[in-house]
Design an enzyme around this catalytic site. Structure first.
Site, short mmCIF file in Angstrom:
data_model
loop_
_atom_site.label_atom_id
_atom_site.label_comp_id
_atom_site.label_asym_id
_atom_site.label_seq_id
_atom_site.Cartn_x
_atom_site.Cartn_y
_atom_site.Cartn_z
N ALA A 68 0.86 -1.18 0.00
CA ALA A 68 0.00 0.00 0.00
C ALA A 68 0.90 1.24 0.00
O ALA A 68 2.08 1.15 0.34
CB ALA A 68 -0.87 -0.02 1.24
N GLY A 124 0.30 -5.13 0.59
CA GLY A 124 -0.79 -5.08 -0.37
C GLY A 124 -0.40 -5.61 -1.75
O GLY A 124 -1.25 -6.06 -2.52
N GLU A 175 -0.78 -9.23 -1.45
CA GLU A 175 -2.23 -9.49 -1.34
C GLU A 175 -2.90 -9.40 -2.70
O GLU A 175 -3.80 -10.18 -3.02
CB GLU A 175 -2.85 -8.49 -0.35
N GLU A 227 3.52 -5.76 7.03
CA GLU A 227 2.67 -4.74 7.68
C GLU A 227 2.95 -4.60 9.17
O GLU A 227 2.90 -3.50 9.73
CB GLU A 227 1.19 -5.07 7.47
N1 3HC Z 1 4.58 3.44 0.11
C1 3HC Z 1 5.09 4.65 -0.18
N2 3HC Z 1 6.39 4.86 -0.44
C2 3HC Z 1 7.21 3.80 -0.36
C3 3HC Z 1 6.76 2.51 -0.04
C4 3HC Z 1 5.37 2.35 0.19
N3 3HC Z 1 4.84 1.14 0.46
N4 3HC Z 1 7.80 1.66 -0.05
C5 3HC Z 1 8.88 2.39 -0.36
N5 3HC Z 1 8.52 3.68 -0.55
C6 3HC Z 1 9.41 4.79 -0.95
C7 3HC Z 1 10.47 5.10 0.10
O1 3HC Z 1 10.00 6.01 1.04
C8 3HC Z 1 11.59 5.67 -0.76
O2 3HC Z 1 11.25 7.00 -1.05
P1 3HC Z 1 12.41 8.11 -1.23
O3 3HC Z 1 13.28 7.61 -2.33
O4 3HC Z 1 11.65 9.34 -1.52
O5 3HC Z 1 13.11 8.14 0.10
C9 3HC Z 1 11.49 4.88 -2.05
O6 3HC Z 1 10.15 4.33 -2.07
C10 3HC Z 1 12.47 3.75 -2.20
O7 3HC Z 1 12.43 2.95 -1.03
P2 3HC Z 1 13.76 2.38 -0.33
O8 3HC Z 1 14.76 3.45 -0.21
O9 3HC Z 1 13.31 1.66 0.90
O10 3HC Z 1 14.25 1.35 -1.47
P3 3HC Z 1 14.84 -0.12 -1.34
O11 3HC Z 1 15.08 -0.57 -2.72
O12 3HC Z 1 15.95 -0.14 -0.33
O13 3HC Z 1 13.66 -1.02 -0.72
C11 3HC Z 1 11.44 -1.91 -0.51
C12 3HC Z 1 12.48 -1.23 -1.44
C13 3HC Z 1 11.94 -3.32 -0.12
C14 3HC Z 1 10.17 -2.03 -1.26
C15 3HC Z 1 11.29 -1.07 0.78
O14 3HC Z 1 11.05 0.27 0.42
C16 3HC Z 1 10.15 -1.48 1.68
O15 3HC Z 1 10.31 -2.40 2.49
N6 3HC Z 1 9.00 -0.80 1.58
C17 3HC Z 1 7.88 -0.99 2.45
C18 3HC Z 1 7.10 -2.21 2.07
C19 3HC Z 1 5.92 -2.38 2.97
O16 3HC Z 1 6.02 -2.25 4.18
N7 3HC Z 1 4.76 -2.71 2.39
C20 3HC Z 1 3.57 -2.91 3.13
C21 3HC Z 1 2.83 -1.61 3.17
S1 3HC Z 1 1.42 -1.71 4.22
C22 3HC Z 1 0.23 -2.48 3.29
O17 3HC Z 1 0.51 -2.93 2.22
C23 3HC Z 1 -1.14 -2.53 3.88
C24 3HC Z 1 -2.06 -3.48 3.17
O18 3HC Z 1 -2.05 -4.72 3.80
C25 3HC Z 1 -3.46 -2.97 3.13
#
Ligand code: 3HC
Ligand code: NAI
Length: 697
Positions: free
Chosen positions: A63, A102, A105, A125
């Site tokens: 998400a 997400g 998912e 998450e």
């Molecule tokens: N939403 C918004 N922005 C995000 C994001 C997300 N889910 N994931 C990464 N970004 C952004 C970061 O803030 C960063 O922005 P910036 O360059 O402006 O600082 C950019 O994307 C790149 O991210 P990283 O520097 O972390 O890049 P990496 O290549 O090192 O890692 C990644 C990539 C493994 C995808 C890592 O960013 C990550 O773990 N992201 C979070 C993933 C996550 O937690 N997903 C679950 C979200 S909650 C959800 O899905 C709820 C659902 O169940 C309803």
């Protein structure tokens, strides 16, 4: 049609492509685009099978976290996933990079999943204080059974494609890196073989097998220890259990209720602040992104003690050769043996292979002369905390090292500017302050000197990433950011015991707040002699440092864990602190000598004095420009001292408590207790008068 999601047909395959850099997060535009593209695919009579694939470095990584905490705009993700699952044409998700949250998912809503062998999947998450809220808790267990789903969802850890295949999360894994070609081939196969839609929601055999299993209670019991004080891991278990006790639709409703509870929790806000703060610290104010960085191919470390050994391991782990210099062969041999033992222990735990132990050891060499530093690109000095010694060493390094080599000190308190002044290259000098154990703790405080060049600053930041640390750029002052605040907390904790609290009461307040250990357990770990010698030095320098019961412990040789006795006592081979009546006696004697009448101290007073003194100091640190932003302080504390990430760091925590509350109490302490540490920071006063918070700076 949205620009971020497109639909086109290749032969009999309808291709839905997401292109929303950097990580294809499921923003409102992506969710609406997914629905519109699906409608097109359904209407397209020539499309027999649909393929969901992403452009760029990754499949959908979750998400869009930046939308959390704001009103959610339709279509919501659960509905998007439902529409994909309900589609009557088979849909294949083709996964590269990371399918997370997400993103996974959405893939689970598709009917088939093919992944590149380099791909990873996960439901992280929980690390954001949430649970998978678009069917992940209901669909994943239908594929993997309860145990694995609980492991993945409560830990948030990723699973590699091959393991995902074995667990039934994906249906096929292919080598290579052209995900679109792999996806198209797989989809064509589904079309050719006329395979039907296959909805995860309809799978029941894994559910039947684990119905009524004790695994849920086992997980709850385990989490009580592992996830102490946390909210969402327990909700994750409740949600997964619902998959086994309720029909799919009702399970989805239960998941949504639990998801919303997590969404409203302050822990979610803290963890998401920490997520973005961790990424923000890498963008240093005033340091242009395009600043050139120097190559670091070879490193020197001076001192093979507690810190030098751990520092060297970081470079060997990253494949960078490192030479350690010592004064005596004996100290060098001892230091190298400790490093080997650390690696061997890691291998025993199965985290690295014996071959990796040898490979890493082969990258580490020892020397007794700085002549061996003539070709290194960086030297990190980690000898005793003595300005005279460090200045002498830096003078020698200046002669021994090639022009352009970076000279760094791991000092925890001394002025880097004064150390730099001992060289003819102050522009190449910087502080690289690691945290003990240096091969484990993720923080690297990078201390800029007055004259450090931008290139050297940028190189240090890039190096932190390379050795898998979180680098935080800070200014030069006594203790920099982390230890400056820690020392204030330490002095306050000591004073609280002088006045009537017990060390274990103070520590419990801190561990209840979420710290992994209290102030005194930490002193025992670091060694009581360290604080003692700092206090003695300051007394010698004429500073007014009050006497302390801890001085008595140090003088009795109770130096902490290393002597199995400090503020607590320790049993052989066990790090668990045990309260010791002998220490209570020393404290009582000290109070008597000082004429202190012990009083009852409440947990609330302990919390306020230990924490608000840090917040007040943090405000001074910001005011003086030692830290550029409050989030730099938050990350320093989360990664250097185990501040609970779910509270977002000390400054974020302070914003949640309310700066007016904090200022009122700080003023009260200043009146009642006095002392420079309680003098309200000008910045704190200014923010309160303007109704602003640290986060607004
Ligand atoms: N939403 C918004 N922005 C995000 C994001 C997300 N889910 N994931 C990464 N970004 C952004 C970061 O803030 C960063 O922005 P910036 O360059 O402006 O600082 C950019 O994307 C790149 O991210 P990283 O520097 O972390 O890049 P990496 O290549 O090192 O890692 C990644 C990539 C493994 C995808 C890592 O960013 C990550 O773990 N992201 C979070 C993933 C996550 O937690 N997903 C679950 C979200 S909650 C959800 O899905 C709820 C659902 O169940 C309803
Ligand atoms: P230590 O006492 O374990 O190790 C110092 C080592 O330096 C010894 O092995 C000694 O033989 C060696 N040494 C002394 N003079 C030398 C010289 N001229 N050339 C080569 N080697 C020499 O000390 P520790 O704990 O590793 O601390 C080192 C530095 O790291 C200090 O500046 C300290 O403030 C800082 N630091 C310590 C932390 C800790 O938790 N111990 C945390 C962060 C920083």
């Amino acid at each position: 049609m949205s620009e971020v999601v497109t639909y086109n047909r290749e032969g009999s395959i309808g291709v839905i492509t997401v292109n929303y850099p950097p990580v294809n997060a499921l923003s409102h535009a992506v969710r609406s685009g997914l629905v519109a593209a699906l409608e097109q695919g359904q209407k397209d009579a020539d499309a027999k099978v649909l393929l969901l694939v992403c452009e760029g470095r990754t499949f959908i990584a979750g998400a869009d976290i930046s939308e959390f905490g704001k009103p959610m705009q339709d279509p919501g993700l659960p509905s998007v996933v439902d529409q994909y699952e309900n589609c009557d044409k088979p849909i294949v998700a083709a996964i590269h990079g990371t399918a997370l949250g997400g993103g996974l998912e959405t893939a689970l809503g598709c009917h088939y999943r093919v992944a590149l062998s380099s791909a990873k999947v996960g439901l992280p998450e929980v690390k954001l204080g949430l649970l998978p809220g678009a069917g992940g808790t209901q669909r994943l267990p239908r594929l993997t059974g309860a145990q694995k789903a609980l492991e993945m969802i409560t830990s948030g850890e990723f699973v590699g494609a091959k393991d995902a295949l074995a667990l039934g999360i994906v249906d096929a894994v292919e080598d290579g890196n052209d995900i679109k070609a792999v996806g198209l081939a797989y989809a064509q196969n589904i079309a050719d073989e006329g395979k039907p839609v296959r909805r995860v929601r309809d799978l029941t055999d894994k559910l039947e097998a684990d119905k009524g299993s004790e695994v849920f209670e086992q997980f709850r019991a385990g989490l009580k220890k592992k996830a102490r004080g946390q909210f969402s891991p327990f909700k994750c278990v409740d949600a997964v259990e619902a998959a086994f006790s309720l029909p799919f639709e009702d399970g989805m409703k239960r998941e949504r209720e639990l998801f919303m509870e997590c969404m409203e929790s302050p822990q979610r806000a803290g963890l998401i602040h920490a997520f973005f703060a961790e990424r923000e610290v890498s963008k240093v104010k005033g340091l242009p992104k395009e600043t050139p960085v120097r190559d670091i191919h070879k490193v020197g470390v001076i001192g093979a003690g507690t810190m030098g050994g751990g520092i060297a391991m970081n470079f060997a782990n990253a494949g960078i050769p490192v030479t350690i210099a010592e004064v005596k062969q004996e100290a060098l041999d001892k230091g190298l043996a400790v490093i080997r033992r650390n690696y061997e222990n890691t291998a025993k735990k199965g985290r690295i292979t014996q071959a990796q132990v040898e490979e890493r050891m082969s990258l580490i060499s020892g020397t007794l002369t700085y002549d061996d530093f003539s070709d290194v690109d960086l030297v990190i000095e980690a000898v005793f905390e003595s300005m005279d010694l460090k200045r002498k060493i830096f003078g020698q390094l200046d002669d021994a090292c090639k022009p352009g080599a970076i000279l760094a000190s791991n000092t925890s308190t001394l002025s880097i500017d004064d150390i730099a002044a001992a060289t003819k290259r102050p522009q190449d000098v910087i502080g690289l302050h690691f945290f003990s154990p240096a091969n484990v703790m993720k923080l690297l405080e990078i201390v800029r000197c007055e004259k450090t060049s931008d290139e050297v600053k940028a190189t240090a930041m890039a190096l932190a990433k390379k050795i898998r640390k979180v680098g935080v750029m800070v200014g030069n002052c006594y203790g920099f950011v982390g230890n400056r605040m820690l020392h204030k907390r330490g002095a306050e904790a000591m004073a609280l015991v002088n006045e009537g609290a017990s060390p274990q009461q103070v520590d419990k307040v801190l561990t209840d707040l979420g710290f992994p250990m209290g102030q005194f357990a930490m002193s025992d770990l670091a060694g009581i002699d360290i604080g003692y010698s700092i206090r003695q030095e300051r007394r010698k320098a004429g500073e007014d440092v009050p006497a302390s019961w801890m001085d008595k412990l140090a003088e009795q040789g109770r130096l902490g864990q290393k002597t199995q006795a400090g503020v607590y006592r320790y049993e052989e081979g066990n790090r668990k602190p045990i309260p010791d009546p002998e220490v209570d006696r020393v404290i009582a004697e000290f109070r008597q000598e000082q004429g202190i009448k012990s009083r009852e101290i409440t947990d609330q007073e302990i919390l306020e004095r230990c924490m608000y003194v840090m917040v007040n100091e943090g405000a001074k640190i910001l005011e003086e420009g030692i830290a550029d932003r409050s989030l730099d302080i938050d990350i320093t504390w989360i990664y250097g001292y185990g501040f609970p990430a779910y509270r977002g760091g000390p400054m974020f925590w302070a914003d949640q408590i309310g700066l007016d509350n904090i200022l009122g109490t700080v003023e009260q302490f200043y009146d009642d207790l006095g002392g420079e540490q309680w003098k309200p920071a000008g910045l704190l006063q200014e923010l309160v008068s303007e109704g602003r918070r640290f986060g607004d700076l």
